[in-house]
Write an enzyme that holds these catalytic residues in place. Structure first.
Site, mmCIF file in Angstrom:
data_model
loop_
_atom_site.group_PDB
_atom_site.id
_atom_site.type_symbol
_atom_site.label_atom_id
_atom_site.label_comp_id
_atom_site.label_asym_id
_atom_site.label_seq_id
_atom_site.Cartn_x
_atom_site.Cartn_y
_atom_site.Cartn_z
ATOM 1 N N GLU A 1 -17.787 13.015 37.492
ATOM 2 C CA GLU A 1 -18.953 12.673 38.314
ATOM 3 C C GLU A 1 -18.521 12.034 39.624
ATOM 4 O O GLU A 1 -17.625 11.189 39.651
ATOM 5 C CB GLU A 1 -19.851 11.641 37.604
ATOM 6 C CG GLU A 1 -20.516 12.117 36.351
ATOM 7 C CD GLU A 1 -21.411 11.017 35.742
ATOM 8 O OE1 GLU A 1 -21.857 10.114 36.478
ATOM 9 O OE2 GLU A 1 -21.627 11.063 34.526
ATOM 10 N N GLU B 1 -19.885 7.766 29.191
ATOM 11 C CA GLU B 1 -19.442 6.436 29.621
ATOM 12 C C GLU B 1 -19.531 5.384 28.508
ATOM 13 O O GLU B 1 -20.270 4.397 28.615
ATOM 14 C CB GLU B 1 -20.239 5.978 30.846
ATOM 15 C CG GLU B 1 -19.983 6.848 32.062
ATOM 16 C CD GLU B 1 -20.552 6.278 33.353
ATOM 17 O OE1 GLU B 1 -21.526 5.514 33.300
ATOM 18 O OE2 GLU B 1 -20.019 6.619 34.423
HETATM 19 C C1 GLA Z 1 -23.059 7.235 35.536
HETATM 20 C C2 GLA Z 1 -23.687 8.073 34.449
HETATM 21 C C3 GLA Z 1 -24.656 9.096 34.954
HETATM 22 C C4 GLA Z 1 -25.481 8.548 36.080
HETATM 23 C C5 GLA Z 1 -24.567 8.046 37.166
HETATM 24 C C6 GLA Z 1 -25.290 7.541 38.380
HETATM 25 O O1 GLA Z 1 -21.846 7.663 35.938
HETATM 26 O O2 GLA Z 1 -22.740 8.701 33.628
HETATM 27 O O3 GLA Z 1 -25.475 9.471 33.873
HETATM 28 O O4 GLA Z 1 -26.272 7.517 35.615
HETATM 29 O O5 GLA Z 1 -23.816 6.987 36.665
HETATM 30 O O6 GLA Z 1 -24.399 7.099 39.364
#
Ligand code: GLA
Ligand code: ZN
Length: 670
Positions: free
Chosen positions: A305, A149
């Site tokens: 995710e 991210e």
């Molecule tokens: C983000 C991060 C993860 C985690 C999630 C939790 O997407 O990439 O490492 O922290 O949030 O929702």
């Protein structure tokens, strides 16, 4: 379209390093029962791998990779560079970011490196290279996941110097730069390159999100997006020295403002993204974000995710209701995902994510609702691999542009309530509710495959766009655009001669004034043919040139002047919507606008179900989902068809309860 993976990757972020080894084998047993076939590992393990400047230890990662490889996992191997080891901050404080307020940070948090730090760049490149050298030829490594991210900003002196270099490359001369930023305003003319400073709270900042010179801030955004992209490319190229084939990605964040994802996607082999809607995010908004992520490369993407149950970081972290995770997963697939991955596979015991849901919860066994739902989905997806690589076919394109996003939201006036993504969503939602497939497209896309282009708040019209839009309409396209369009060029300087500047001829109007309406204020709008309704936010005072009026204001001192116009241009037509219309009124206008375009909805007739399609050369897959609280009747055209998921045939009385999903396959010849 070529598929990137041979099967649906089903799994997610997995951190066995946070657990004693006895747990690992237990994990494998439990995951097998959920048809989990993929794990994303090594996302935050830099400190473990490189505990000091000159030492690298891969033994634990070796063991993880061996275990997962033996189990036949598709491994998504991350490079761990999103959270820096403590020693690096101690030895090289310049790796830390300096924030908008000018505070230089210390060790802590993640996503915290100065992108222009040579030390950071050196060590990320080295780590990515070492990982690729060690594991690149393991066939179980299915995808590389660089960093995590990417986002955030740095305002350190190092970045300031790099900004000047970036600007020199862009503008060549200070004369050009002074002109582009309109620095005569307030006498901010610069005479030396090193007089240029970063636009933050210590310099041009006004409040938290505006600055006195939007042009500088937009360039800073571009520069910062490029700086982080450079970080990505350094790691990518380091991997490519040892592994020439495995796809490389980094996980994006939907409509995240900070990075120009269209530019990023060009450097990525496949787009992946993290989907975390809130309990009250409209499903149309989620669908739009998926379409944007698919639109980045006009190709299927990875859902890197999502949570199996709840998040921890939102104000209210509601549970996903029974069936919701499944429905949401199919929505993701319906809009172009070729993987379903979770954050996370096992819930952590400490720190800020201990309340974040996981496939294995704190209780430690598989006898949970969340696990059972995950396992059931895993079983279904293992039978759905034929969908991989299939395409979405859309005749409507909605323009999305990060430069425009930044410019619109940096601008001072006319109203603080005008936000880019929300404007895009208002228009997207219309097509979503009608089950008309929509692409989110960049402003330099090929428009010729669309019947309808929607360009809400096209505030920034860059060089070449006038011609591209004119030729689209000339050849028969329908263009729908709105208030606050055609106002500035790519440097945020106004196109003189009446708004909407370069779109004036196309729209056949000119706009004299733009009124901001406070939340308690509205205008009354009268359709030429039909009823009245309200509008709010902004109201533009429009003069007709070649256009005709479709609706007009009946209130305020501009009563009687056009609020919505329609202009024929070549073989096509342009609708200009000069005020934010209430939903029903907007729907009526859009109904008229798309009527002539002859768009084909996914199904005939009206329904409250979300229905979207993916196409292969042989078949069309319909994804039918009910996100409504009330049960919905299944449209007649699906009666008698077999649902691929349950194997059952839909009958005339088939009713879809909330969160039910059907996948119907139709052969091309049918
Ligand atoms: C983000 C991060 C993860 C985690 C999630 C939790 O997407 O990439 O490492 O922290 O949030 O929702
Ligand atoms: Zn910096």
């Amino acid at each position: 379209m070529k598929k990137v993976f041979e099967r649906f990757l089903f799994g997610g972020d997995y951190n066995p390093n946070q657990w004693p080894q006895e747990i690992w084998q237990e994990d494998m047993r439990i995951f097998r029962n959920a048809h989990i076939n993929s794990a994303t590992i090594n996302v935050f393990s830099w400190a473990k791998i490189q505990p000091s400047e000159h030492d690298y230890y891969f033994n634990e990662l070796d063991e993880m990779i061996d275990m997962l490889s033996e189990e036949g996992y598709d491994i998504v191997l991350a490079t761990s560079t999103a959270a820096l080891p403590a020693w690096m901050f101690k030895r090289y404080p310049e790796v830390a970011r300096t924030d908008y307020e000018g505070r230089h940070h210390k060790f802590g948090q993640r996503h915290n490196a100065c992108p222009n730090s040579l030390v950071y760049q050196k060590y990320t490149q080295r780590l990515a290279g070492k990982l690729a050298q060690r594991y690149g030829d393991n066939p179980q490594i299915t995808c590389w996941h660089i960093n995590n991210e990417y986002g955030g900003e740095c305002y350190c002196e190092n970045c300031e110097k790099a900004f000047r270099v970036w600007l020199k490359d862009k503008y060549q001369t200070l004369e050009a730069l002074n002109k582009a930023w309109n620095l005569e305003f307030w006498g901010h003319t610069v005479y030396e390159w090193d007089e240029i400073v970063l636009p933050n709270a210590l310099s041009e900042g006004i409040g938290h999100d505006k600055t006195a010179f939007a042009g500088i801030s937009i360039d800073y955004r571009r520069f910062n997006s490029d700086s982080l992209l450079e970080n990505f490319k350094l790691e990518r190229d380091a991997i490519r020295q040892f592994d020439s084939q495995t796809p490389i990605t980094t996980n994006l964040m939907g409509t995240f403002k900070g990075l120009d994802y269209f530019k990023w996607a060009k450097e990525m082999d496949i787009v992946s993204w993290d989907n975390y809607p809130s309990y009250n995010t409209p499903w149309s908004f989620v669908a739009m974000t998926h379409d944007l992520m698919r639109g980045l490369k006009q190709a299927p993407f990875m859902l890197m995710e999502q949570t199996p149950s709840q998040q921890n970081w939102q104000p209210y972290n509601s549970l996903k209701k029974p069936g919701q995770m499944r429905a949401q997963s199919y929505q993701t697939i319906a809009h172009g995902a070729d993987t379903i991955q979770f954050f996370q596979l096992r819930r952590s015991i400490g720190a800020c994510e201990k309340f974040h849901g996981a496939v294995i919860e704190h209780v430690g066994h598989e006898n949970t609702r969340v696990f059972k739902e995950t396992a059931a989905l895993g079983e279904e997806l293992s039978r759905l691999n034929e969908v991989l690589g299939s395409e979405t076919k859309a005749e409507v394109g909605v323009l999305f542009d990060w430069d425009n996003y930044w410019a619109l939201e940096y601008t001072s006036g006319p109203t603080v309530d005008l936000t880019y993504v929300q404007q895009i969503h208002q228009y997207y939602r219309y097509f979503y509710e009608k089950n008309i497939a929509t692409d989110l497209v960049s402003v330099d896309a090929d428009f010729s495959k669309y019947q309808v282009l929607v360009a809400p708040v096209l505030y920034m019209v860059k060089a070449g766009m006038k011609e591209a839009l004119e030729s689209f309409v000339e050849q028969g396209g329908t263009l729908i655009t709105t208030y606050m369009s055609g106002i500035v060029d790519e440097s945020d300087n106004v196109h003189l001669g009446g708004y909407p500047g370069p779109l004036r001829e196309l729209a056949g109007i000119w706009v004299e004034e733009i009124d901001a309406l406070a939340p308690e204020q509205t205008n009354v709008i009268q359709l030429k043919k039909g009823r009245q309704g309200e509008s709010n936010l902004v109201s533009e005072i429009i003069h007709l040139e070649t256009a005709e009026s479709v609706a007009e204001y009946t209130s305020n001192f501009y009563a009687g002047s056009p609020a919505v116009t329609k202009n024929r241009f070549g073989k096509g037509v342009v609708y200009y919507i000069g005020t934010q219309l209430e939903k029903d009124l907007l729907n009526t206008i859009l109904d008229e606008a798309i009527n002539s375009a002859n768009l084909i909805a996914v199904i005939e007739g009206e329904t409250n179900l979300e229905i979207s399609c993916r196409h292969t050369e042989e078949a069309v897959y319909y994804f039918i989902i009910n996100f409504q609280e009330q049960a919905q009747k299944v449209p007649a055209q699906f009666v008698g068809k077999k649902d691929l998921l349950s194997g059952k045939h839909l009958t005339g009385d088939s009713v879809a309860d909330q969160y039910s999903v059907y996948v119907i396959k139709e052969g091309r010849s049918e």
